[in-house]
Scaffold this active site. Structure first.
Site, short mmCIF file in Angstrom:
data_model
loop_
_atom_site.label_atom_id
_atom_site.label_comp_id
_atom_site.label_asym_id
_atom_site.label_seq_id
_atom_site.Cartn_x
_atom_site.Cartn_y
_atom_site.Cartn_z
N LYS A 1 0.80 -1.21 0.24
CA LYS A 1 0.02 -0.16 0.07
C LYS A 1 0.78 1.22 0.17
O LYS A 1 2.10 1.39 0.19
CB LYS A 1 -0.79 -0.15 1.34
N ASN B 1 -1.88 0.01 7.38
CA ASN B 1 -1.35 -1.43 7.70
C ASN B 1 -0.40 -2.02 6.47
O ASN B 1 -0.13 -3.29 6.46
CB ASN B 1 -2.35 -2.41 8.03
N TYR C 1 -12.13 -3.00 -3.33
CA TYR C 1 -12.54 -3.21 -1.79
C TYR C 1 -14.04 -3.11 -1.79
O TYR C 1 -14.68 -2.80 -0.78
CB TYR C 1 -12.14 -1.93 -0.94
N HIS D 1 -1.60 -5.69 1.66
CA HIS D 1 -2.82 -6.41 1.24
C HIS D 1 -2.49 -7.82 0.66
O HIS D 1 -1.71 -7.89 -0.05
CB HIS D 1 -3.75 -5.53 0.65
N GLU E 1 -9.02 -11.00 -7.53
CA GLU E 1 -8.35 -9.87 -7.63
C GLU E 1 -7.09 -9.71 -8.59
O GLU E 1 -6.72 -8.73 -9.16
CB GLU E 1 -7.68 -9.58 -6.11
P1 CMP Z 1 -6.63 -5.25 3.93
O1 CMP Z 1 -6.16 -6.65 4.37
O2 CMP Z 1 -6.34 -4.40 2.59
O3 CMP Z 1 -8.31 -5.49 3.71
C1 CMP Z 1 -9.12 -4.28 3.99
C2 CMP Z 1 -8.64 -3.24 4.61
O4 CMP Z 1 -9.41 -2.29 5.21
C3 CMP Z 1 -7.66 -3.60 5.64
O5 CMP Z 1 -6.60 -4.27 5.15
C4 CMP Z 1 -7.38 -2.19 6.28
O6 CMP Z 1 -6.53 -1.54 5.59
C5 CMP Z 1 -8.62 -1.72 6.08
N1 CMP Z 1 -9.59 -1.58 7.50
C6 CMP Z 1 -10.11 -2.93 7.87
N2 CMP Z 1 -10.52 -2.31 9.28
C7 CMP Z 1 -10.41 -1.18 9.31
C8 CMP Z 1 -10.74 -0.16 10.38
N3 CMP Z 1 -11.50 -0.65 11.37
N4 CMP Z 1 -10.39 1.20 10.18
C9 CMP Z 1 -9.61 1.55 9.18
N5 CMP Z 1 -9.24 0.54 8.10
C10 CMP Z 1 -9.62 -0.73 8.34
#
Ligand code: CMP
Length: 144
Positions: free
Chosen positions: A10, A113, A50, A116, A127
């Site tokens: 990301k 984070n 998403y 993904h 995907e």
């Molecule tokens: P990812 O594995 O890309 O899948 C969905 C994404 O949504 C996740 O990683 C986070 O980046 C985001 N995400 C999930 N839960 C939350 C949350 N409570 N607040 C903000 N972002 C979130």
């Protein structure tokens, strides 16, 4: 069984210089990099990626985050790479992710984070089709 998964570094991961770190962990585990590109995605494309989360309160912020800078989109292949890739990535909330995982080692914020990874073989297939509509080159058989 041999599978493929979709892994995306990301914008925060790219900006923080973690591309090599992420690739190194998947490579050293023994997985094969089958496709990779650095791209700036459009809002509509991030919303498509998403789509399953469109009703979540954080959806708008998530889409803004993903379009905030370039991402690295990759396809990795290997035995059980979907589930094992998720282990390498770590739990979605970096504070819950174990040390030794990418999120456990490099992040503190669920909204930043770093990476993904597809959560199932079926979602990986979807995907990969979304991110690599041009298809994926084959390795020479002598190399793989
Ligand atoms: P990812 O594995 O890309 O899948 C969905 C994404 O949504 C996740 O990683 C986070 O980046 C985001 N995400 C999930 N839960 C939350 C949350 N409570 N607040 C903000 N972002 C979130």
């Amino acid at each position: 069984a041999t599978e493929q998964t979709f892994i995306m570094i990301k914008p925060d991961g790219v900006q923080r210089g973690l591309i090599g770190e992420v690739i190194g962990r998947f490579e050293k585990k023994g997985f094969y990099l089958k496709a990779m590109k650095l791209v700036n995605v459009e809002k509509s494309f991030a919303e498509k990626h998403y789509a399953d989360l469109s009703s979540k309160p954080f959806f708008g912020g998530l889409v803004e985050y993903i379009v905030s800078g370039p991402v690295v989109a990759m396809v990795w292949e290997g035995k059980q790479v979907v589930a094992t890739g998720r282990k390498i990535v770590g739990a979605t909330n970096p504070l819950a992710a174990e040390p030794g995982t990418i999120r456990g080692d490099f992040a503190v914020d669920i909204g930043r984070n770093v990476i993904h990874g597809s959560d199932s073989v079926e979602n990986a297939r979807k995907e990969i089709a979304l991110w690599f509509p041009e298809g994926i080159a084959e390795w020479r058989s002598s190399q793989h």
